[in-house]
Design an enzyme around this catalytic site. Structure first.
Site, PDB file in Angstrom:
ATOM      1  N   ASP A  97      -0.169   4.908   1.226  1.00  0.00           N
ATOM      2  CA  ASP A  97      -0.401   5.814   2.348  1.00  0.00           C
ATOM      3  C   ASP A  97      -0.187   5.119   3.682  1.00  0.00           C
ATOM      4  OD1 ASP A  97      -1.255   8.178   0.844  1.00  0.00           O
ATOM      5  OD2 ASP A  97      -2.946   6.930   0.251  1.00  0.00           O
ATOM      6  N   ARG A 152      -5.374 -11.766  14.911  1.00  0.00           N
ATOM      7  CA  ARG A 152      -6.223 -12.633  14.084  1.00  0.00           C
ATOM      8  C   ARG A 152      -5.896 -12.535  12.604  1.00  0.00           C
ATOM      9  NH1 ARG A 152     -12.890 -12.734  14.117  1.00  0.00           N
ATOM     10  NH2 ARG A 152     -13.123 -14.478  12.663  1.00  0.00           N
ATOM     11  N   LYS A 189      -4.685  16.982   0.151  1.00  0.00           N
ATOM     12  CA  LYS A 189      -3.605  16.463  -0.697  1.00  0.00           C
ATOM     13  C   LYS A 189      -2.772  17.601  -1.285  1.00  0.00           C
ATOM     14  CE  LYS A 189      -5.790  12.062  -1.849  1.00  0.00           C
ATOM     15  NZ  LYS A 189      -6.329  11.175  -2.907  1.00  0.00           N
ATOM     16  N   GLN A 212      -7.560  -7.988  16.694  1.00  0.00           N
ATOM     17  CA  GLN A 212      -7.623  -7.977  15.231  1.00  0.00           C
ATOM     18  C   GLN A 212      -6.234  -8.160  14.626  1.00  0.00           C
ATOM     19  OE1 GLN A 212      -9.599  -4.165  14.807  1.00  0.00           O
ATOM     20  NE2 GLN A 212     -11.532  -5.146  14.294  1.00  0.00           N
ATOM     21  N   LYS A 229      -9.857  -0.207  -2.548  1.00  0.00           N
ATOM     22  CA  LYS A 229      -9.885  -1.235  -1.501  1.00  0.00           C
ATOM     23  C   LYS A 229     -10.884  -0.809  -0.419  1.00  0.00           C
ATOM     24  CE  LYS A 229      -5.549  -0.480  -1.004  1.00  0.00           C
ATOM     25  NZ  LYS A 229      -4.203  -0.376  -0.431  1.00  0.00           N
ATOM     26  N   ASP A 271       0.875  -1.160   0.000  1.00  0.00           N
ATOM     27  CA  ASP A 271       0.000   0.000   0.000  1.00  0.00           C
ATOM     28  C   ASP A 271       0.920   1.220   0.000  1.00  0.00           C
ATOM     29  OD1 ASP A 271      -2.217   1.665   0.237  1.00  0.00           O
ATOM     30  OD2 ASP A 271      -2.213   1.551   2.423  1.00  0.00           O
ATOM     31  N   SER A 305      -5.092   5.871  -3.853  1.00  0.00           N
ATOM     32  CA  SER A 305      -4.849   7.241  -4.321  1.00  0.00           C
ATOM     33  C   SER A 305      -4.815   7.296  -5.845  1.00  0.00           C
ATOM     34  CB  SER A 305      -3.528   7.770  -3.752  1.00  0.00           C
ATOM     35  OG  SER A 305      -3.582   7.876  -2.351  1.00  0.00           O
ATOM     36  N   ARG A 364     -20.921  -4.973  19.390  1.00  0.00           N
ATOM     37  CA  ARG A 364     -20.087  -4.416  18.325  1.00  0.00           C
ATOM     38  C   ARG A 364     -20.691  -4.601  16.942  1.00  0.00           C
ATOM     39  NH1 ARG A 364     -15.825  -6.037  16.678  1.00  0.00           N
ATOM     40  NH2 ARG A 364     -15.586  -8.090  17.636  1.00  0.00           N
TER      41      ARG A 364
END
Length: 569
Positions: free
Chosen positions: A54, A456, A215, A453, A292, A52, A251, A144
């Site tokens: 950013d 996992r 940006k 997370q 994504k 990725d 982006s 949640r």
């Protein structure tokens, strides 16, 4: 001639059956150079390295970048009618952390564990005590999966938004012009719910990112907002030597080109004595506008970018992978086809636990590397404040001593109040070392939702992917044993369990010989047929069949050897 440990450990016949753990201490790299392992991964099996951009390749400076996003979002809210006083707020990096949950009904920021149990609850700048919390959450628990009400602020881009929500709730709760209500606030006959306020903030954040000047202002002063690491070209060039390297970013091309050009704007190439190379030369495939996590599902149409204008060429790209072409859109399936790779051939490196890590693993089976910039500070506190952790361990020992000679027949009740108060004080001091909301990964002894997370979905994680420089590409990242309390608190010493002490001792799965037919017949009440089944009992595996680690499985290697033999024939 003496043989070194390194040589002996590569020969199966020389491996010791056991060893005093003090005789050979496990080598570990420096903490700040480490890559941490949740699931074993053999680097030599990785054929493609994906990135990725950013907060991964391009790490934004903190708190400068968050402050910029915060200020622009506040300006946007004021422009649509929010009070001018909000312009006085300044971003405070000591307050927010990732992984908090915003309750759009009551306007609270909540830190929870993996199961929804509340660890910390704040209404604006007010950290709520236990009784206050229970008034709104009777069991100190949230559902949640109620995503309409609870929004998880999981990304680094969410940090300014997290602090802004606290600022707004605190302002409208305490400003004399407004009447505070349980689910919002009133200005005369006008009522604004926390849900509406939250949606306004979400819309303002999106506007700043996609239509505003975030940006543009970032590009105007890249040295102020973006970290440049001179080791980046070296790592990517080494990856190029052992596999393919690709970039997948949400982006657009123009912004990507400016950021990447800055990152590789060095007087040299991969090495100090090598010539400079343009950033595109380090990647076998470059894909922008990925959208994504949609990219990991159905995706979008694959287009080609005109790198001279930044505009998209008409039509769908249907050709083979070509070096130098920049693609737009597409999907992970299309990407795998272009690279000639399948799921576990790919190690994808990103910072977004949902958009990058969870979806790439669950939908494609890619191996995953999560970049967690906050890990540097977490490690600093873990090592620098070790005295606090040691004091907590000592308090546990004191607590155990008070109960040492007591059992269910004892009427004595030790006074543990002073120890409990001290535990709370030390735990609070420890939490405050990380920031007002405490550690990203834990609250006291309990792990956060974010930590669960990470464990996992991320096979590997580190403060920076640059840490891969300190490992060979033949390295086996082997996961440590995850111990349960009965394993981590019981020493490896033989314990005889007598049936008289514990009836559960009869539940032994390995001591009795159940293959004794007389034993079996004795327990049967039905008649026995003369015709026997092919196998009366399962046989203990004589070879290694249990898959303990994901990359310990030798089946793939055996299949490759068989394929090579067939090709030779």
């Amino acid at each position: 001639m003496t043989t070194s440990w390194s040589d002996r450990l590569q020969n199966a016949a020389d491996l010791p059956a056991n060893m005093d753990r003090h005789a050979l201490k496990k080598y570990r790299r420096e903490a700040y150079h480490r890559v941490f392992v949740n699931r074993s991964l053999a680097m030599e099996k990785i054929k493609c390295f994906g990135f990725d951009m950013d907060y991964t390749l391009a790490v934004y400076k903190s708190p400068e970048y968050e402050s910029l996003g915060f200020d622009l979002t506040v300006e946007r809210l004021v422009s649509i009618g929010y009070p001018q006083e909000l312009l006085n707020f300044v971003y405070d990096p000591t307050f927010p952390t990732r992984g908090l949950v915003f309750d759009s009904t009551y306007g609270n920021l909540i830190k929870v564990d993996a199961y929804g149990n509340i660890l910390v609850c704040a209404h604006g700048f007010n950290f709520m005590r236990g009784l206050e919390t229970r008034e709104q959450y009777p069991n100190k628990f949230i559902q949640r999966d109620d995503t309409d009400r609870f929004y998880i602020l999981n990304t680094l881009f969410n940090l300014p938004e997290t602090y802004l929500l606290a600022c707004l709730v605190d302002f409208f709760t305490n400003c004399d012009r407004y009447s505070s209500c349980e689910t919002g606030f009133k200005d005369g006959d006008l009522f604004m719910s926390f849900r509406s306020m939250f949606q306004d903030v979400r819309d303002a954040v999106d506007w700043v990112h996609y239509k505003g000047s975030l940006k543009e202002k970032t590009v105007e002063n890249l040295p102020k907002y973006v970290v440049k690491d001179s080791k980046l070209p070296l790592l990517l060039s080494r990856m190029n030597e052992v596999g393919k390297v690709f970039l997948v970013t949400n982006s657009d091309y123009k912004y990507t080109h400016k950021i990447m050009t800055y990152l590789f704007d060095l007087p040299h190439g991969p090495k100090p004595d090598s010539s400079h190379r343009v950033w595109q030369s380090y990647f076998d495939l470059i894909l922008v506008d990925a959208r994504k996590p949609l990219f990991f599902g159905e995706g979008t149409v694959l287009r080609q970018v005109d790198t001279n204008t930044g505009k998209l060429k008409i039509g769908t790209y249907t050709g083979p992978l070509q070096h130098g072409i920049v693609y737009s859109g597409g999907s992970s399936d299309i990407l795998c086809d272009l690279l000639g790779a399948k799921g576990k051939d790919i190690l994808y490196i990103g910072d977004h636990i949902f958009g990058d890590i969870l979806k790439s693993k669950k939908r494609q089976g890619w191996r995953t590397f999560l970049v967690i910039p906050e890990l540097a500070q977490e490690l600093h506190v873990w090592t620098d404040k070790s005295s606090l952790f040691e004091e907590l361990q000592s308090l546990d020992i004191f607590l155990a001593e008070l109960y040492k000679h007591l059992d269910s027949s004892s009427n004595e009740r030790p006074d543990i109040s002073s120890i409990q108060r001290r535990v709370k004080k030390v735990t609070h001091d420890m939490d405050m070392c990380y920031g007002m909301m405490g550690s990203l990964f834990r609250s006291g002894s309990r792990q956060t939702l974010f930590a669960s997370q990470v464990m996992r979905y991320a096979d590997l994680y580190a403060a920076s992917f640059i840490n891969l420089l300190y490992y060979p590409f033949s390295y086996l990242f082997r996961a440590a044993h995850v111990l349960m309390p009965h394993e981590s608190t019981v020493e490896h010493a033989h314990v005889d369990i007598h049936e008289s002490e514990s009836p559960m001792a009869t539940r032994n799965r390995c001591s009795l010989d159940f293959k004794d037919s007389e034993f079996k017949r004795h327990h049967l009440t039905r008649s026995i047929s003369e015709i026997k089944p092919p196998n009366l009992f399962p046989q203990k595996p004589r070879e290694i069949t249990h898959c303990h680690d994901e990359d310990d499985d030798e089946e793939e290697e055996e299949e490759e050897e068989e394929e090579e033999e067939e090709e030779e024939e």
